[in-house]
Design a protein around this motif. Structure first.
Motif, PDB file in Angstrom:
ATOM      1  N   ASP A 130     -14.489  -3.293   5.907  1.00 41.99           N
ATOM      2  CA  ASP A 130     -14.528  -4.751   6.017  1.00 41.99           C
ATOM      3  C   ASP A 130     -14.119  -5.407   4.698  1.00 41.99           C
ATOM      4  O   ASP A 130     -13.693  -6.561   4.682  1.00 41.99           O
ATOM      5  N   TYR A 131     -14.274  -4.674   3.601  1.00 37.05           N
ATOM      6  CA  TYR A 131     -13.865  -5.167   2.286  1.00 37.05           C
ATOM      7  C   TYR A 131     -13.731  -3.962   1.352  1.00 37.05           C
ATOM      8  O   TYR A 131     -14.085  -2.829   1.705  1.00 37.05           O
ATOM      9  N   VAL A 132     -13.228  -4.230   0.146  1.00 36.65           N
ATOM     10  CA  VAL A 132     -12.963  -3.171  -0.829  1.00 36.65           C
ATOM     11  C   VAL A 132     -13.649  -3.526  -2.142  1.00 36.65           C
ATOM     12  O   VAL A 132     -13.648  -4.687  -2.562  1.00 36.65           O
ATOM     13  N   VAL A 133     -14.251  -2.524  -2.784  1.00 35.65           N
ATOM     14  CA  VAL A 133     -14.747  -2.677  -4.155  1.00 35.65           C
ATOM     15  C   VAL A 133     -13.901  -1.792  -5.054  1.00 35.65           C
ATOM     16  O   VAL A 133     -13.818  -0.579  -4.839  1.00 35.65           O
ATOM     17  N   CYS A 134     -13.270  -2.400  -6.044  1.00 35.44           N
ATOM     18  CA  CYS A 134     -12.467  -1.650  -7.012  1.00 35.44           C
ATOM     19  C   CYS A 134     -13.200  -1.641  -8.345  1.00 35.44           C
ATOM     20  O   CYS A 134     -13.425  -2.693  -8.937  1.00 35.44           O
ATOM     21  N   THR A 135     -13.578  -0.437  -8.780  1.00 34.37           N
ATOM     22  CA  THR A 135     -14.272  -0.310 -10.071  1.00 34.37           C
ATOM     23  C   THR A 135     -13.362   0.241 -11.159  1.00 34.37           C
ATOM     24  O   THR A 135     -13.742   0.264 -12.329  1.00 34.37           O
ATOM     25  N   GLY A 136     -12.174   0.714 -10.792  1.00 33.91           N
ATOM     26  CA  GLY A 136     -11.253   1.247 -11.779  1.00 33.91           C
ATOM     27  C   GLY A 136     -10.243   2.176 -11.152  1.00 33.91           C
ATOM     28  O   GLY A 136     -10.173   2.314  -9.915  1.00 33.91           O
ATOM     29  N   LEU A 137      -9.458   2.810 -11.979  1.00 34.91           N
ATOM     30  CA  LEU A 137      -8.496   3.806 -11.514  1.00 34.91           C
ATOM     31  C   LEU A 137      -9.197   5.153 -11.417  1.00 34.91           C
ATOM     32  O   LEU A 137     -10.083   5.465 -12.214  1.00 34.91           O
ATOM     33  N   GLU A 138      -8.800   5.942 -10.459  1.00 33.12           N
ATOM     34  CA  GLU A 138      -9.458   7.223 -10.276  1.00 33.12           C
ATOM     35  C   GLU A 138      -9.165   8.170 -11.432  1.00 33.12           C
ATOM     36  O   GLU A 138     -10.014   8.981 -11.808  1.00 33.12           O
ATOM     37  N   ASN A 139      -7.977   8.061 -12.016  1.00 35.30           N
ATOM     38  CA  ASN A 139      -7.646   8.819 -13.223  1.00 35.30           C
ATOM     39  C   ASN A 139      -6.941   7.872 -14.183  1.00 35.30           C
ATOM     40  O   ASN A 139      -5.716   7.734 -14.152  1.00 35.30           O
ATOM     41  N   ASP A 140      -7.711   7.203 -15.016  1.00 37.36           N
ATOM     42  CA  ASP A 140      -7.146   6.124 -15.838  1.00 37.36           C
ATOM     43  C   ASP A 140      -6.314   6.624 -17.016  1.00 37.36           C
ATOM     44  O   ASP A 140      -5.715   5.825 -17.727  1.00 37.36           O
TER      45      ASP A 140
END
Length: 293
Positions: A130-140
């Motif tokens: 229903d929505y997305v939470v972005c906390t960062g890149l998986e491999n930054d």
């Protein structure tokens, strides 16, 4: 003709300290660089508190403040340096709590999962969410926002809201500059997707930080007596300007190369030329956070 704005070049926090009752201080890039702590920064904030001031650490870390405090303990940053911590993770968690019956798709590394702890969250694919939470890149250290384009396009087809838990575009880690969740949020926004940014430079995180400080102090704190400290023009300084408070830019952070730092010294003309190009401008600039040079 109006004279050009000229920020003060100061040698530490001491020359400014008497003007303020509250410091809202960034963490990454000011207190540590992701690898080691800056001891003088912790000492400066401890001195400010010793003079009767309050310090709230305000971070775009995509984790709750309590877990950030534990991380700071590991770096050796003393608890005497601050009264409280407010993070974009705290605001993200509040946004999640408003959607507990909905399915979330998480973009980010496993280390950010404490964001969702004890909430009974249902995770799903982009097609299920229903929505997305972005906390960062998986491999930054290897990826950029471009690596997420196919996922962002799939999200856009469903017009999914993205809650961006870290609005920073870049952060310093040791001698590296790495991308953050804000880079993915910006890429999605540029595609036309809806994005809610949980931290700096947006006003809610400053309101929460000042309210927490006022509760600790036992009285309201005027904005004229609040100083924001940070190393990023786009978040720390722009956020302070938007909230109506003064700011101190830490030069030896993500803007060190742009500011043309030479042998640890700020060259006035280089600084002025750079400041003139910025939409948001600090009242003062110092090389690193310390009490005095």
């Amino acid at each position: 003709m109006t004279a050009p704005f000229r920020p003060a070049l100061v040698e530490g926090l001491q020359p400014l300290a008497n003007r303020y009752d509250l410091v809202l201080c960034d963490i990454w890039g000011v207190l540590h660089n992701g690898v080691k702590a800056y001891e003088a920064a912790g000492e400066a904030l401890t001195r400010f508190r010793g003079g009767g001031g309050h310090v709230v650490l305000v971070s775009n870390a995509p984790r709750p403040g309590a877990s950030v405090a534990t991380q700071l303990d590991g770096f050796g940053i003393p608890r005497s340096a601050y009264d409280a911590i407010v993070t974009s993770g705290d605001l993200t968690r509040l946004a999640i709590e408003e959607r507990l019956r909905q399915v979330v798709h998480h973009i980010g590394p496993q280390r950010d999962l404490p964001m969702f702890a004890d909430l009974g969250i249902r995770f799903g694919t982009i097609e299920e969410a229903d929505y997305v939470v972005c906390t960062g890149l998986e491999n930054d250290e290897r990826e950029t926002a471009a690596d997420y384009l196919l996922r962002l396009e799939a999200m856009l087809r469903r017009n999914l809201l993205m809650i961006c838990a870290n609005p920073d575009l870049l952060v310093e880690r040791g001698h590296m500059i790495i991308p953050c969740a804000g880079a993915i949020g910006l890429a999605y926004e540029e595609l036309g997707g809806p994005v809610y940014y949980a931290g700096k430079p947006h006003v809610p995180i400053y309101e929460r930080a000042v309210a927490k400080a006022a509760a600790l102090a036992g009285h309201e704190i005027a904005k004229s007596r609040v100083l924001a400290i940070g190393d990023a023009i786009r978040t720390d300084i722009a956020g302070a300007v938007a909230f109506g408070i003064d700011s101190l830019l830490i030069a030896r952070g993500i803007h060190a190369e742009e500011l043309n730092l030479h042998q640890g010294a700020l060259v006035s003309q280089h600084v002025q030329d750079w400041v003139d190009r910025q939409a948001a401008r600090p009242q003062a600039i110092t090389t690193t956070l310390s009490w005095a040079a």
